[in-house]
Design a protein around this motif. Structure first.
Motif, PDB file in Angstrom:
ATOM      1  N   GLY A  59       6.741   4.869  -1.286  1.00 52.88           N
ATOM      2  CA  GLY A  59       7.754   3.834  -1.076  1.00 52.88           C
ATOM      3  C   GLY A  59       9.025   4.132  -1.837  1.00 52.88           C
ATOM      4  N   THR A  60       9.631   3.096  -2.371  1.00 55.98           N
ATOM      5  CA  THR A  60      10.897   3.273  -3.092  1.00 55.98           C
ATOM      6  C   THR A  60      10.670   4.005  -4.413  1.00 55.98           C
ATOM      7  N   ARG A  61       9.451   3.840  -4.989  1.00 58.77           N
ATOM      8  CA  ARG A  61       9.133   4.599  -6.202  1.00 58.77           C
ATOM      9  C   ARG A  61       8.285   5.787  -5.778  1.00 58.77           C
ATOM     10  N   ILE A  62       8.853   6.974  -5.904  1.00 54.82           N
ATOM     11  CA  ILE A  62       8.079   8.148  -5.500  1.00 54.82           C
ATOM     12  C   ILE A  62       7.116   8.505  -6.622  1.00 54.82           C
ATOM     13  N   ASN A  63       5.851   8.482  -6.303  1.00 54.98           N
ATOM     14  CA  ASN A  63       4.836   8.669  -7.333  1.00 54.98           C
ATOM     15  C   ASN A  63       3.626   9.305  -6.655  1.00 54.98           C
ATOM     16  N   ALA A  64       3.651  10.623  -6.598  1.00 56.50           N
ATOM     17  CA  ALA A  64       2.606  11.318  -5.863  1.00 56.50           C
ATOM     18  C   ALA A  64       1.317  11.363  -6.664  1.00 56.50           C
ATOM     19  N   GLN A  65       0.605  10.271  -6.657  1.00 53.90           N
ATOM     20  CA  GLN A  65      -0.637  10.212  -7.429  1.00 53.90           C
ATOM     21  C   GLN A  65      -1.596   9.251  -6.736  1.00 53.90           C
ATOM     22  N   ARG A  66      -2.825   9.707  -6.547  1.00 52.05           N
ATOM     23  CA  ARG A  66      -3.776   8.854  -5.864  1.00 52.05           C
ATOM     24  C   ARG A  66      -4.110   7.650  -6.743  1.00 52.05           C
ATOM     25  N   PRO A  67      -3.988   6.434  -6.184  1.00 50.83           N
ATOM     26  CA  PRO A  67      -4.336   5.248  -6.979  1.00 50.83           C
ATOM     27  C   PRO A  67      -5.855   5.080  -7.088  1.00 50.83           C
ATOM     28  N   THR A  68      -6.304   4.248  -7.987  1.00 51.98           N
ATOM     29  CA  THR A  68      -7.756   4.033  -8.111  1.00 51.98           C
ATOM     30  C   THR A  68      -8.239   3.135  -6.964  1.00 51.98           C
ATOM     31  N   ASP A  69      -9.528   3.246  -6.648  1.00 48.45           N
ATOM     32  CA  ASP A  69     -10.093   2.405  -5.581  1.00 48.45           C
ATOM     33  C   ASP A  69      -9.945   0.932  -5.933  1.00 48.45           C
ATOM     34  N   ALA A  70     -10.095   0.614  -7.221  1.00 44.84           N
ATOM     35  CA  ALA A  70     -10.001  -0.793  -7.651  1.00 44.84           C
ATOM     36  C   ALA A  70      -8.611  -1.346  -7.345  1.00 44.84           C
ATOM     37  N   LYS A  71      -7.585  -0.552  -7.601  1.00 40.57           N
ATOM     38  CA  LYS A  71      -6.211  -1.008  -7.324  1.00 40.57           C
ATOM     39  C   LYS A  71      -5.998  -1.217  -5.829  1.00 40.57           C
ATOM     40  N   ILE A  72      -6.564  -0.314  -5.037  1.00 42.43           N
ATOM     41  CA  ILE A  72      -6.415  -0.432  -3.579  1.00 42.43           C
ATOM     42  C   ILE A  72      -7.082  -1.726  -3.112  1.00 42.43           C
ATOM     43  N   GLN A  73      -8.295  -1.942  -3.585  1.00 43.00           N
ATOM     44  CA  GLN A  73      -9.036  -3.150  -3.162  1.00 43.00           C
ATOM     45  C   GLN A  73      -8.304  -4.419  -3.568  1.00 43.00           C
ATOM     46  N   LYS A  74      -7.712  -4.392  -4.745  1.00 44.58           N
ATOM     47  CA  LYS A  74      -7.018  -5.573  -5.253  1.00 44.58           C
ATOM     48  C   LYS A  74      -5.836  -5.942  -4.336  1.00 44.58           C
ATOM     49  N   LEU A  75      -5.196  -4.921  -3.805  1.00 43.95           N
ATOM     50  CA  LEU A  75      -4.018  -5.175  -2.962  1.00 43.95           C
ATOM     51  C   LEU A  75      -4.367  -5.661  -1.566  1.00 43.95           C
ATOM     52  N   MET A  76      -5.590  -5.378  -1.131  1.00 47.66           N
ATOM     53  CA  MET A  76      -5.932  -5.639   0.272  1.00 47.66           C
ATOM     54  C   MET A  76      -5.758  -7.112   0.669  1.00 47.66           C
ATOM     55  N   SER A  77      -5.877  -8.016  -0.304  1.00 53.13           N
ATOM     56  CA  SER A  77      -5.747  -9.438   0.041  1.00 53.13           C
ATOM     57  C   SER A  77      -4.302  -9.796   0.384  1.00 53.13           C
ATOM     58  N   SER A  78      -3.353  -8.933   0.002  1.00 52.43           N
ATOM     59  CA  SER A  78      -1.957  -9.254   0.327  1.00 52.43           C
ATOM     60  C   SER A  78      -1.449  -8.447   1.531  1.00 52.43           C
ATOM     61  N   ILE A  79      -2.366  -7.854   2.287  1.00 51.46           N
ATOM     62  CA  ILE A  79      -1.976  -7.085   3.473  1.00 51.46           C
ATOM     63  C   ILE A  79      -2.503  -7.820   4.706  1.00 51.46           C
ATOM     64  N   GLY A  80      -1.723  -7.850   5.745  1.00 52.71           N
ATOM     65  CA  GLY A  80      -2.242  -8.416   6.994  1.00 52.71           C
ATOM     66  C   GLY A  80      -1.159  -9.093   7.814  1.00 52.71           C
ATOM     67  N   TYR A  81      -0.953  -8.564   9.030  1.00 50.29           N
ATOM     68  CA  TYR A  81       0.132  -9.104   9.871  1.00 50.29           C
ATOM     69  C   TYR A  81      -0.098 -10.570  10.221  1.00 50.29           C
TER      70      TYR A  81
ATOM     71  N   LEU B 242       0.842  -1.212   0.000  1.00 48.15           N
ATOM     72  CA  LEU B 242       0.000   0.000   0.000  1.00 48.15           C
ATOM     73  C   LEU B 242       0.869   1.251   0.000  1.00 48.15           C
ATOM     74  N   VAL B 243       1.961   1.197   0.762  1.00 49.12           N
ATOM     75  CA  VAL B 243       2.872   2.355   0.804  1.00 49.12           C
ATOM     76  C   VAL B 243       3.400   2.616  -0.611  1.00 49.12           C
ATOM     77  N   GLU B 244       3.753   1.536  -1.321  1.00 44.88           N
ATOM     78  CA  GLU B 244       4.239   1.684  -2.713  1.00 44.88           C
ATOM     79  C   GLU B 244       3.127   2.218  -3.612  1.00 44.88           C
ATOM     80  N   LEU B 245       1.944   1.627  -3.491  1.00 46.74           N
ATOM     81  CA  LEU B 245       0.833   2.018  -4.364  1.00 46.74           C
ATOM     82  C   LEU B 245       0.478   3.502  -4.189  1.00 46.74           C
TER      83      LEU B 245
END
Ligand code: AMP
Ligand code: MG
Length: 344
Positions: A132-154, A125-128
């Motif tokens: 993160g390591t790629r500085i990209n000051a641009q709000r991602p789409t909601d779809a992209k955020i949702q797609k990533l959520m399955s790979s987040i979680g301690y 999420l930090v990268e998106l």
């Protein structure tokens, strides 16, 4: 240092001044060592050098320790333990240094206490979001955020001490320990100085500090707190550090504005979005800088109400700075927060 790192350094250099730049006026400091690490700056202040060691020698020794840490935990190093772990998709145990496994264990404990507000698997999420390591000051789409959520979680990350190793339960998991690494670095340097017999010092990396003993003026070290918007001292008040560490997490340390909306680098891993509340920073005082750093980020994700509740529950000394309609900030402290006294 590559360009991205340099860019980050420039961004962070301003933020790093938060606590350090305002160490109150004291007698002249005989020894000061400064340098660059972890995409930010570090500084050490001592009354005198340990017997038989030159300043350059001491700096080299301290920098070797910092290099070890970045070799373990920096996502900017192509070959660090964290980068290699992030790149694999295997769900087998992956051997790491004991120090890294230990830091992950502390982070996981904070994740459990905060029910996921603090989470070092927030990396993708930090990268998106472009922090993160790629500085990209641009709000991602909601779809992209949702797609990533399955790979987040301690809960998808395991650690063990013997032999020291980490394991992904989901192949996409990626770690980011930025919220705790500076504090950890401060502790490593502080403990090294203590080991050399240095009784009085102030160690700082990127604004996270740990103090031991007294300042050259003969009092416990005193730290000013700067106001986020103006950069001036907060009503001239200072915090006395009695063999303690202090860390500040601020939503203004790294952010961008797009279409009039403010996006901060502090991300709520439970929603996938940057935090959006009136708490702008949290300062935590603790016995170690690792704890202070991790708690400051945790409480900033939670915000005033939930954060204060958790701080009280675990006897954490925390100061919340809250934006208000008028000028300045509202200050809310947990019961254990040491008094902030008026500067003499
Ligand atoms: P700090 O300045 O110590 O609060 O750390 C902020 C950094 O931690 C961010 O730039 C991210 O790399 C990372 N981060 C952001 N949100 C979280 C979170 N909820 N839990 C853990 N790390 C985070
Ligand atoms: Mg932190």
């Amino acid at each position: 240092m590559n360009l991205v790192e340099l860019h980050r350094l420039l961004i962070l250099a301003g933020a790093a001044l938060l606590l350090v730049a305002c160490v109150t006026e004291q007698a002249a400091l005989p020894v000061r060592i400064d340098g660059v690490t972890m995409g930010t700056t570090y500084s050490i202040q001592l009354h005198e050098l340990p017997a038989g060691i030159e300043s350059d020698q001491l700096q080299n020794q301290l920098e070797e320790l910092l290099v070890d840490i970045t070799q373990q935990m920096s996502t900017y190093h192509p070959d660090s333990e964290i980068t290699r772990f992030n790149q694999i998709h295997s769900t087998d145990w992956f051997e790491v240094s004991l120090e890294f496994a230990h830091l992950v264990a502390i982070a996981q404990q904070l994740s459990e206490l905060s029910q996921g507000a603090f989470d070092i698997t927030v990396g993708p999420l930090v990268e998106l979001w472009g922090f993160g390591t790629r500085i990209n000051a641009q709000r991602p789409t909601d779809a992209k955020i949702q797609k990533l959520m399955s790979s987040i979680g301690y809960g998808q990350l395991e650690w063990r001490h013997q032999p020291a190793a980490l394991r992904k339960r989901a192949g996409d998991l990626q770690l980011d320990v930025s919220a705790i690494a500076k504090g950890y670095g401060v502790d490593v340097l502080a403990e090294y100085l203590t080991g050399l017999g240095v009784a009085n010092y102030l160690v700082e990396i990127g604004g996270e500090l740990r103090a031991a003993g007294i300042n050259p003026g003969g009092e416990v070290w005193q730290i000013g707190i700067l106001q986020p918007d103006t950069g001036t001292a907060l009503a001239n008040r200072v915090l006395a550090l009695d063999n303690q560490a202090v860390a500040t997490s601020g939503d203004y340390h790294n952010f961008y504005v797009e279409n009039g909306r403010y996006y901060s680098h502090i991300i709520d891993p439970r929603t996938g979005y940057p935090v959006k509340h009136q708490t702008t920073s949290v300062t935590v005082v603790a016995a170690s800088a690792t704890e202070a750093d991790a708690w400051a980020t945790t409480l900033l994700v939670l915000g005033e109400e939930q954060g204060l509740q958790l701080a009280e529950q675990h006897a954490v000394a925390a100061l919340f700075l809250i934006r208000q309609a008028g000028p300045g900030f509202r200050l809310v402290a947990s019961s254990n927060m040491p008094d902030i006294v008026d500067e003499q």
